[in-house]
Design a protein around this motif. Sequence first.
Motif, PDB file in Angstrom:
ATOM      1  N   ALA A   1       0.760  -1.412   0.119  1.00 13.97           N
ATOM      2  CA  ALA A   1      -0.024   0.106   0.050  1.00 13.97           C
ATOM      3  C   ALA A   1       0.721   1.200   0.129  1.00 13.97           C
ATOM      4  O   ALA A   1       0.795   2.399  -0.614  1.00 13.97           O
ATOM      5  N   ASN A   2       1.879   1.386   0.905  1.00 15.20           N
ATOM      6  CA  ASN A   2       2.970   2.380   0.878  1.00 15.20           C
ATOM      7  C   ASN A   2       4.196   1.969   1.308  1.00 15.20           C
ATOM      8  O   ASN A   2       4.488   1.361   2.266  1.00 15.20           O
ATOM      9  N   ALA A   3       5.063   1.937   0.427  1.00 16.68           N
ATOM     10  CA  ALA A   3       6.322   1.460   0.378  1.00 16.68           C
ATOM     11  C   ALA A   3       7.208   2.198   1.502  1.00 16.68           C
ATOM     12  O   ALA A   3       7.973   1.257   2.149  1.00 16.68           O
ATOM     13  N   ASN A   4       7.055   3.257   1.932  1.00  9.85           N
ATOM     14  CA  ASN A   4       7.804   3.917   2.761  1.00  9.85           C
ATOM     15  C   ASN A   4       7.412   3.321   4.098  1.00  9.85           C
ATOM     16  O   ASN A   4       8.314   2.946   5.294  1.00  9.85           O
ATOM     17  N   GLN A   5       6.194   3.382   4.330  1.00  9.92           N
ATOM     18  CA  GLN A   5       5.447   2.882   5.674  1.00  9.92           C
ATOM     19  C   GLN A   5       5.906   1.303   5.793  1.00  9.92           C
ATOM     20  O   GLN A   5       6.134   1.017   6.887  1.00  9.92           O
ATOM     21  N   ALA A   6       5.759   0.464   4.765  1.00 10.95           N
ATOM     22  CA  ALA A   6       5.918  -0.720   4.764  1.00 10.95           C
ATOM     23  C   ALA A   6       7.656  -1.159   5.034  1.00 10.95           C
ATOM     24  O   ALA A   6       7.860  -1.887   5.811  1.00 10.95           O
ATOM     25  N   TYR A   7       8.301  -0.309   4.729  1.00  8.91           N
ATOM     26  CA  TYR A   7       9.669  -0.392   4.879  1.00  8.91           C
ATOM     27  C   TYR A   7      10.112   0.006   6.431  1.00  8.91           C
ATOM     28  O   TYR A   7      10.951  -1.028   7.083  1.00  8.91           O
ATOM     29  N   HIS A   8       9.557   1.003   6.931  1.00  8.91           N
ATOM     30  CA  HIS A   8       9.765   1.323   8.345  1.00  8.91           C
ATOM     31  C   HIS A   8       9.381   0.142   9.117  1.00  8.91           C
ATOM     32  O   HIS A   8       9.811   0.025  10.273  1.00  8.91           O
ATOM     33  N   HIS A   9       8.137  -0.214   8.777  1.00  8.30           N
ATOM     34  CA  HIS A   9       7.491  -1.442   9.717  1.00  8.30           C
ATOM     35  C   HIS A   9       8.495  -2.500   9.689  1.00  8.30           C
ATOM     36  O   HIS A   9       8.635  -3.111  10.896  1.00  8.30           O
ATOM     37  N   CYS A  10       9.001  -3.014   8.627  1.00  4.91           N
ATOM     38  CA  CYS A  10       9.843  -4.075   8.637  1.00  4.91           C
ATOM     39  C   CYS A  10      11.146  -3.902   9.333  1.00  4.91           C
ATOM     40  O   CYS A  10      11.597  -4.672  10.306  1.00  4.91           O
ATOM     41  N   ILE A  11      11.687  -2.702   9.368  1.00  7.13           N
ATOM     42  CA  ILE A  11      12.683  -2.313  10.161  1.00  7.13           C
ATOM     43  C   ILE A  11      12.580  -2.052  11.585  1.00  7.13           C
ATOM     44  O   ILE A  11      13.185  -2.782  12.458  1.00  7.13           O
ATOM     45  N   GLN A  12      11.464  -1.763  12.148  1.00  9.22           N
ATOM     46  CA  GLN A  12      10.973  -1.846  13.463  1.00  9.22           C
ATOM     47  C   GLN A  12      10.820  -3.309  13.915  1.00  9.22           C
ATOM     48  O   GLN A  12      11.172  -3.691  15.005  1.00  9.22           O
ATOM     49  N   GLN A  13      10.522  -4.253  13.069  1.00  8.59           N
ATOM     50  CA  GLN A  13      10.286  -5.691  13.383  1.00  8.59           C
ATOM     51  C   GLN A  13      11.630  -6.423  13.199  1.00  8.59           C
ATOM     52  O   GLN A  13      11.651  -7.417  13.497  1.00  8.59           O
ATOM     53  N   GLY A  14      12.868  -5.711  13.061  1.00  9.03           N
ATOM     54  CA  GLY A  14      14.145  -6.255  13.062  1.00  9.03           C
ATOM     55  C   GLY A  14      14.842  -6.603  11.624  1.00  9.03           C
ATOM     56  O   GLY A  14      15.688  -7.352  11.795  1.00  9.03           O
TER      57      GLY A  14
ATOM     58  N   MET B   1      19.145   9.863 -11.626  1.00 10.17           N
ATOM     59  CA  MET B   1      17.987   9.636 -12.416  1.00 10.17           C
ATOM     60  C   MET B   1      17.459   8.239 -12.391  1.00 10.17           C
ATOM     61  O   MET B   1      16.663   8.034 -13.137  1.00 10.17           O
ATOM     62  N   GLU B   2      17.966   7.774 -11.304  1.00  7.65           N
ATOM     63  CA  GLU B   2      17.466   6.375 -11.196  1.00  7.65           C
ATOM     64  C   GLU B   2      16.536   5.994 -10.084  1.00  7.65           C
ATOM     65  O   GLU B   2      16.567   6.866  -8.850  1.00  7.65           O
ATOM     66  N   LEU B   3      15.472   5.244 -10.175  1.00  3.22           N
ATOM     67  CA  LEU B   3      14.494   4.877  -9.073  1.00  3.22           C
ATOM     68  C   LEU B   3      15.096   4.316  -7.980  1.00  3.22           C
ATOM     69  O   LEU B   3      15.879   3.308  -7.983  1.00  3.22           O
ATOM     70  N   LYS B   4      14.760   4.813  -6.799  1.00  3.68           N
ATOM     71  CA  LYS B   4      15.447   4.182  -5.380  1.00  3.68           C
ATOM     72  C   LYS B   4      14.043   3.424  -4.752  1.00  3.68           C
ATOM     73  O   LYS B   4      13.243   3.863  -4.454  1.00  3.68           O
ATOM     74  N   ILE B   5      14.494   1.973  -4.768  1.00  2.00           N
ATOM     75  CA  ILE B   5      13.238   0.843  -4.266  1.00  2.00           C
ATOM     76  C   ILE B   5      13.712   0.709  -2.958  1.00  2.00           C
ATOM     77  O   ILE B   5      14.836   0.109  -2.814  1.00  2.00           O
ATOM     78  N   PRO B   6      13.021   0.812  -1.927  1.00  2.00           N
ATOM     79  CA  PRO B   6      13.408   0.276  -0.594  1.00  2.00           C
ATOM     80  C   PRO B   6      13.436  -1.109  -0.268  1.00  2.00           C
ATOM     81  O   PRO B   6      12.499  -1.920  -1.200  1.00  2.00           O
ATOM     82  N   GLY B   7      14.268  -1.937   0.146  1.00  2.00           N
ATOM     83  CA  GLY B   7      14.333  -3.277   0.347  1.00  2.00           C
ATOM     84  C   GLY B   7      15.027  -3.710   1.783  1.00  2.00           C
ATOM     85  O   GLY B   7      15.749  -2.922   2.534  1.00  2.00           O
TER      86      GLY B   7
ATOM     87  N   GLY C   1      19.347 -15.851   2.592  1.00  2.00           N
ATOM     88  CA  GLY C   1      20.484 -15.906   1.759  1.00  2.00           C
ATOM     89  C   GLY C   1      21.023 -14.334   1.546  1.00  2.00           C
ATOM     90  O   GLY C   1      21.172 -13.591   2.093  1.00  2.00           O
ATOM     91  N   ASP C   2      21.364 -14.370   0.136  1.00  2.00           N
ATOM     92  CA  ASP C   2      21.614 -13.133  -0.556  1.00  2.00           C
ATOM     93  C   ASP C   2      20.670 -12.483  -1.014  1.00  2.00           C
ATOM     94  O   ASP C   2      20.933 -11.262  -1.622  1.00  2.00           O
ATOM     95  N   SER C   3      19.483 -12.777  -0.911  1.00  2.00           N
ATOM     96  CA  SER C   3      18.205 -12.171  -1.669  1.00  2.00           C
ATOM     97  C   SER C   3      17.706 -10.909  -0.923  1.00  2.00           C
ATOM     98  O   SER C   3      18.075 -10.676   0.234  1.00  2.00           O
ATOM     99  N   THR C   4      16.979 -10.322  -1.654  1.00  2.00           N
ATOM    100  CA  THR C   4      16.234  -8.825  -1.070  1.00  2.00           C
ATOM    101  C   THR C   4      14.701  -9.067  -1.349  1.00  2.00           C
ATOM    102  O   THR C   4      14.388  -9.405  -2.384  1.00  2.00           O
ATOM    103  N   LEU C   5      14.149  -8.337  -0.700  1.00  2.00           N
ATOM    104  CA  LEU C   5      12.684  -8.460  -0.698  1.00  2.00           C
ATOM    105  C   LEU C   5      12.431  -6.829  -0.636  1.00  2.00           C
ATOM    106  O   LEU C   5      12.560  -5.901   0.179  1.00  2.00           O
ATOM    107  N   TYR C   6      11.942  -6.384  -2.014  1.00  2.00           N
ATOM    108  CA  TYR C   6      11.643  -4.951  -2.393  1.00  2.00           C
ATOM    109  C   TYR C   6      10.440  -4.798  -2.097  1.00  2.00           C
ATOM    110  O   TYR C   6       9.635  -5.436  -1.938  1.00  2.00           O
ATOM    111  N   LEU C   7      10.078  -3.565  -1.845  1.00  2.00           N
ATOM    112  CA  LEU C   7       8.776  -2.867  -1.261  1.00  2.00           C
ATOM    113  C   LEU C   7       8.359  -1.906  -2.254  1.00  2.00           C
ATOM    114  O   LEU C   7       9.120  -0.997  -2.499  1.00  2.00           O
ATOM    115  N   VAL C   8       7.206  -2.292  -3.141  1.00  2.00           N
ATOM    116  CA  VAL C   8       6.690  -1.241  -4.280  1.00  2.00           C
ATOM    117  C   VAL C   8       5.396  -0.656  -3.943  1.00  2.00           C
ATOM    118  O   VAL C   8       4.431  -1.508  -3.869  1.00  2.00           O
TER     119      VAL C   8
END
Length: 293
Positions: free
Chosen positions: A89-102, A113-119, A124-131
């Motif tokens: 629903a909201n990438a910024n809010q979702a990102y801060h929720h995940c950080i607060q959860q550890g 000029m490139e898009l910054k997507i929080p993750g 392992g080496d993987s990333t979970l992006y939030l869009v």
Amino acid sequence: MTYDAVTEQDPLGMRGIEFIEYLSPHPDDLGAVFTRLGFRLVARHRSRAVSLYRQGDMNIIINADDIALSSRTVQDEGDQISAIAIRVANANQAYHHCIQQGAWAVPTRADVMELKIPGIRGPGDSTLYLVDHQHKVSIYDVDFEYVSDDHNPPALIGGLKFFGVVQYINPESTAEWIRFHARMMGFRALPPQTRFGILPQGTILQSPHGHFYLQLIEPVGDALFDAEWYEQLARLAFGTPDVPATVRILRERGVSFEDNEFAHPDTQGAVTAGLSFGINFEIVRCPATPESP
């Protein structure tokens, strides 16, 4: 309740999967595999060796960037799932929720000029992006150049969609990963007897509203002593309302399937065989999901 609502059961307002990213030293070979599966190359990154393949609502990113390849902890010649981008629903809010959860933040390598997507760090080496799934501008329009005017090729097979991902985990860590996915994204463990497809191992986790599934698999038997076993996002599954019809169409396009005493196509699922550098996929009959959008 709308799918945009953020609730205790759905802390991200999850709406599905934006893209699955593969890290690959052989992007042309892997691209040919996805082409056989019905995907089409629609765009290339403006400054990196990254390609976008698409069919219907499904996006696949193939990342052959030298810096990304050199950053892998486990160095091998195989292709691997390196990221899942989740529509929220909201990438910024979702990102801060995940950080607060550890969760561990993943630094974004975005040039001018490139898009910054929080993750956040995944297995392992993987990333979970939030869009943001209601973003007014496509995330691909910023970083990619389209190869033609046809940006949205239709799905090869009606109803074909991302179903889920198999996650290999360390021994005796199932409970830990269940808690991780529940806190971060609201996934819940289904009853032990719940099974989809034809590979019944492990524990099945379901996302809010049943958009996506994770299958947690610990090593068993000889794999307990296998030095090659490591935590990772291991295999992508596609959902379809008709497995035999999907298998038939894909076979006609040159996709082979396991057909032996351990695995063979049936009405519930199938597993591909003989594809690029250890990559295979599952085809799974979609369960009934009354809340599906």
